[in-house]
Design an enzyme around this catalytic site. Structure first.
Site, PDB file in Angstrom:
ATOM      1  N   GLU A   1       0.883  -1.157   0.000  1.00  0.00           N
ATOM      2  CA  GLU A   1       0.000   0.000   0.000  1.00  0.00           C
ATOM      3  C   GLU A   1       0.923   1.210   0.000  1.00  0.00           C
ATOM      4  OE1 GLU A   1      -2.711  -0.349   3.305  1.00  0.00           O
ATOM      5  OE2 GLU A   1      -3.503   1.642   2.881  1.00  0.00           O
TER       6      GLU A   1
ATOM      7  N   ARG B   1       4.829 -12.720  10.013  1.00  0.00           N
ATOM      8  CA  ARG B   1       5.566 -11.477   9.769  1.00  0.00           C
ATOM      9  C   ARG B   1       6.960 -11.594  10.371  1.00  0.00           C
ATOM     10  NH1 ARG B   1       1.675  -7.313   9.000  1.00  0.00           N
ATOM     11  NH2 ARG B   1       3.200  -5.649   9.143  1.00  0.00           N
TER      12      ARG B   1
ATOM     13  N   LYS C   1       3.948   0.726  10.068  1.00  0.00           N
ATOM     14  CA  LYS C   1       4.043   1.937   9.254  1.00  0.00           C
ATOM     15  C   LYS C   1       3.488   3.148   9.979  1.00  0.00           C
ATOM     16  CE  LYS C   1       2.875   0.082   5.064  1.00  0.00           C
ATOM     17  NZ  LYS C   1       2.316   0.152   3.713  1.00  0.00           N
TER      18      LYS C   1
HETATM   19  P1  ATP Z   1      -0.291  -1.458   6.821  1.00  0.00           P
HETATM   20  O1  ATP Z   1      -1.167  -2.406   6.074  1.00  0.00           O
HETATM   21  O2  ATP Z   1      -0.493  -1.436   8.285  1.00  0.00           O
HETATM   22  O3  ATP Z   1      -0.159  -0.124   6.223  1.00  0.00           O
HETATM   23  P2  ATP Z   1       1.775  -3.292   6.082  1.00  0.00           P
HETATM   24  O4  ATP Z   1       3.122  -3.369   6.720  1.00  0.00           O
HETATM   25  O5  ATP Z   1       0.901  -4.463   6.096  1.00  0.00           O
HETATM   26  O6  ATP Z   1       1.161  -2.045   6.741  1.00  0.00           O
HETATM   27  P3  ATP Z   1       1.578  -3.277   3.213  1.00  0.00           P
HETATM   28  O7  ATP Z   1       1.989  -2.226   2.268  1.00  0.00           O
HETATM   29  O8  ATP Z   1       0.150  -3.660   3.223  1.00  0.00           O
HETATM   30  O9  ATP Z   1       2.017  -2.788   4.630  1.00  0.00           O
HETATM   31  O10 ATP Z   1       2.499  -4.548   3.038  1.00  0.00           O
HETATM   32  C1  ATP Z   1       2.786  -5.115   1.787  1.00  0.00           C
HETATM   33  C2  ATP Z   1       3.095  -6.565   1.969  1.00  0.00           C
HETATM   34  O11 ATP Z   1       4.204  -6.742   2.843  1.00  0.00           O
HETATM   35  C3  ATP Z   1       1.935  -7.323   2.583  1.00  0.00           C
HETATM   36  O12 ATP Z   1       1.696  -8.492   1.831  1.00  0.00           O
HETATM   37  C4  ATP Z   1       2.380  -7.637   3.966  1.00  0.00           C
HETATM   38  O13 ATP Z   1       1.836  -8.840   4.388  1.00  0.00           O
HETATM   39  C5  ATP Z   1       3.907  -7.690   3.829  1.00  0.00           C
HETATM   40  N1  ATP Z   1       4.537  -7.317   5.095  1.00  0.00           N
HETATM   41  C6  ATP Z   1       4.361  -6.187   5.788  1.00  0.00           C
HETATM   42  N2  ATP Z   1       5.056  -6.197   6.937  1.00  0.00           N
HETATM   43  C7  ATP Z   1       5.711  -7.384   6.991  1.00  0.00           C
HETATM   44  C8  ATP Z   1       6.582  -8.013   7.933  1.00  0.00           C
HETATM   45  N3  ATP Z   1       6.936  -7.417   9.073  1.00  0.00           N
HETATM   46  N4  ATP Z   1       7.057  -9.239   7.632  1.00  0.00           N
HETATM   47  C9  ATP Z   1       6.715  -9.844   6.489  1.00  0.00           C
HETATM   48  N5  ATP Z   1       5.897  -9.318   5.572  1.00  0.00           N
HETATM   49  C10 ATP Z   1       5.385  -8.102   5.799  1.00  0.00           C
HETATM   50 MG    MG Z   2      -1.145  -4.201   4.916  1.00  0.00          MG
END
Ligand code: ATP
Ligand code: MG
Length: 567
Positions: free
Chosen positions: A45, A271, A281
């Protein structure tokens, strides 16, 4: 969508089976013929910069595509214009490329599918499987029930298809203000899984979108866009983190009830959690916005931009992701494991240089004042092809203040009055006199050298207890050196409440008066070096071209972890 005919599709290029459960599933799917080609995606995102946790997801998605001869898409899940910015889109592409992956022509945006998603929303309405709800967000939440209590139906749940269609079209046309109405799936308000209790599919949001401008004033929710985007792109394996496990039944329901062109399957993995590090984030954005750090690329940030600026090589991050592996069990990875991956890589690749962080002057009384020699120094003992360089040596030098003690304790083998040590690549020197200022602080070490020890060895075979690094006063270049410690004191920041209360006020130490050997002035920004006996550093782009500034990437030995262990 055009499909690439990758060479050797279906056959792993490296032995991927056995590495983790996801690779096993993919290998089985290819072997059984369920899929001829694996297609994955990394779906960020664009509301922040990528961090080390994302790197794990990137290495997994691009990694399996590469290993099995398939492809991986970069898809921006840009369904929330309120929080998304072009800056983030650009940064994400830069960082994925830097990490070493290439999506080729396969860059997509959920916003590319807004029209299709809208049509599918109407399709659900026509099928009696979606309705427009006039309840306010707060009321929807209340009626949703809890984990132990079923939800209750909205009074608008049984609107006719034609009324729903009319209202939904008017939502799109912009007739209603933000929050006035939503479109919900009509599933089951008593479902044990709350995600199935008539989830919201569309909301009204009069906001310009970075890509579609003001064309839309209703936007699909992430839950409505995500699985369908995967289906449109022909994603075979939708890999995501465990928090989406409970959403999978909803994604499957949508796929089952819509005329989508393909059926992706979702698999969840844990994660990455890293000790002393925050990967939320929301928190990272606040660190930047409230000025706790200098920006998204502050070398203390766990962002890829921050790690790059700190001097961490992309290959070390890939190695780390591989070592961490992919599993369903959540764990907290120790920072020492990350540092180790970084050190391993830099040890092989970084040129050795000499830099004195906290200098004290050393004068060689029997060395001619007008003489300067260039002494041969090895660039990288791990890599003979890196060759040697000439380091200027003269009568006046600087050594590390810590490398001298007037009254040395038992295990201190470095310089002390009357003691002989080796200056790296140069000569043996013996301390004859100590000059101090009025406050009693050492200002100068008066020494003599033995000309027969040139290059660092005594012809008579005598030994010294220590080898010190040094720089020649006349040739040394002033530099600012930045030492970093983890941003957070607790291994689990925020566990005791306020995450910002766990910030370490001393995570950045700036050393202003360092002196470095002249070859370091030629180092390009971002290039890694080892300062002998100190650690790995890289030149910071800030301060280019005439001011030298270096970031410590990682200390040479794991002094930090040891200090933690010994309290
Ligand atoms: P948010 O959704 O809270 O803004 P997010 O960290 O999930 O934050 P995204 O941009 O949705 O951000 O993440 C993109 C991809 O990265 C998703 O498929 C998510 O599952 C993966 N991802 C995010 N954080 C981690 C992590 N700490 N370890 C492994 N994969 C991650
Ligand atoms: Mg996310």
């Amino acid at each position: 969508m055009a499909s690439d005919k990758a060479k050797g599709a279906g056959r792993p290029r490296v032995e991927a089976r056995g590495r983790d459960f996801i690779r096993d599933i993919i290998a089985d799917d290819l072997a059984s013929g369920r899929h001829r080609e694996v297609v994955t995606r990394f779906p960020p995102e664009p509301n922040g910069y990528l961090h080390i946790g994302h790197a794990k997801a990137i290495c997994l998605n691009f990694g399996v595509a590469e290993e099995f001869g398939g492809r991986c898409h970069l898809r921006f899940d840009d369904t929330n214009p309120a929080r998304e910015e072009q800056e983030y889109i650009d940064a994400i592409m830069r960082d994925v490329r830097w990490l070493g992956f290439d999506w080729g022509p396969h860059r997509y945006h959920a916003s590319d599918y807004f029209e299709q998603l809208y049509e599918w929303a109407e399709y659900l309405i026509q099928a009696g499987k979606a309705y427009v709800d006039d309840l306010a967000a707060e009321e929807i939440r209340t009626l949703r029930g809890t984990l132990t209590e079923p939800g209750r139906n909205s009074p608008w749940r049984d609107r006719s298809v034609s009324e729903n269609l009319d209202l939904f079209r008017r939502m799109r046309a912009g007739e209603f203000p933000n929050g006035a109405r939503v479109l919900r799936a009509k599933i089951d308000m008593a479902a044990p899984n709350i995600n199935l209790r008539d989830p919201v599919l569309y909301r009204i949001l009069h906001a310009a979108h970075p890509r579609t401008g003001t064309k839309w004033c209703i936007y699909p929710t992430y839950d409505f866009a995500h699985g369908q985007s995967d289906a449109i792109e022909g994603i075979t394996h939708s890999l995501c983190t465990l928090e989406f496990e409970d959403h999978r039944p909803l994604y499957d329901w949508l796929i089952d009830n819509l005329p989508v062109p393909s059926r992706p399957r979702q698999y969840e993995f844990a994660r990455l959690n890293l000790a002393h590090t925050v990967l939320s984030k929301r928190v990272l954005t606040k660190l930047v916005q409230e000025g706790h750090v200098a920006g998204w690329d502050d070398p203390r940030m766990p962002t890829l931009a921050g790690l790059r600026r700190r001097g961490v090589p992309a290959a070390a991050i890939r190695d780390f992701a591989r070592q961490v592996g992919v599993a369903r069990a959540t764990s907290l990875v120790d920072l020492a494991m990350f540092d180790h991956a970084v050190r391993e890589h830099l040890n092989r690749n970084a040129a050795r240089r000499m830099a004195v962080l906290r200098p004290v002057k050393l004068v060689i009384e029997n060395y001619p004042a007008d003489r300067v020699e260039g002494l041969a120094a090895i660039n990288n003992p791990e890599d003979p092809s890196a060759g040697t360089r000439r380091v200027p040596f003269g009568r006046e030098l600087y050594i590390e203040r810590d490398d001298f003690m007037e009254e040395p304790p038992k295990k201190f083998y470095r310089l002390a009055p009357g003691r002989e040590v080796r200056l790296r690549y140069a000569y043996f020197v013996t301390c004859r006199n100590v000059v101090k200022d009025a406050a009693g602080r050492v200002t100068e070490l008066r020494c003599t050298y033995d000309p027969a020890t040139r290059g660092g060895n005594a012809p008579d075979g005598r030994k010294v207890g220590a080898t010190l690094h040094w720089v020649a006063a006349a040739a040394a270049r002033p530099a600012e050196i930045r030492l970093y410690a983890p941003l957070f004191t607790r291994p689990d920041p925020g566990a005791a409440g306020d995450v910002f209360a766990d910030l370490d006020p001393h995570s950045l130490e700036r050393i202003e008066g360092a002196l470095v050997e002249p070859a370091l002035a030629e180092l390009a920004a971002g290039e890694a070096v080892q300062f002998e006996r100190q650690g790995y550093f890289c030149r910071d782009p800030d301060g280019m071209p005439d001011r030298l500034a270096f970031n410590r990437t990682v200390a040479l030995r794991d002094s930090w972890a040891r200090a933690q262990a010994t309290g």
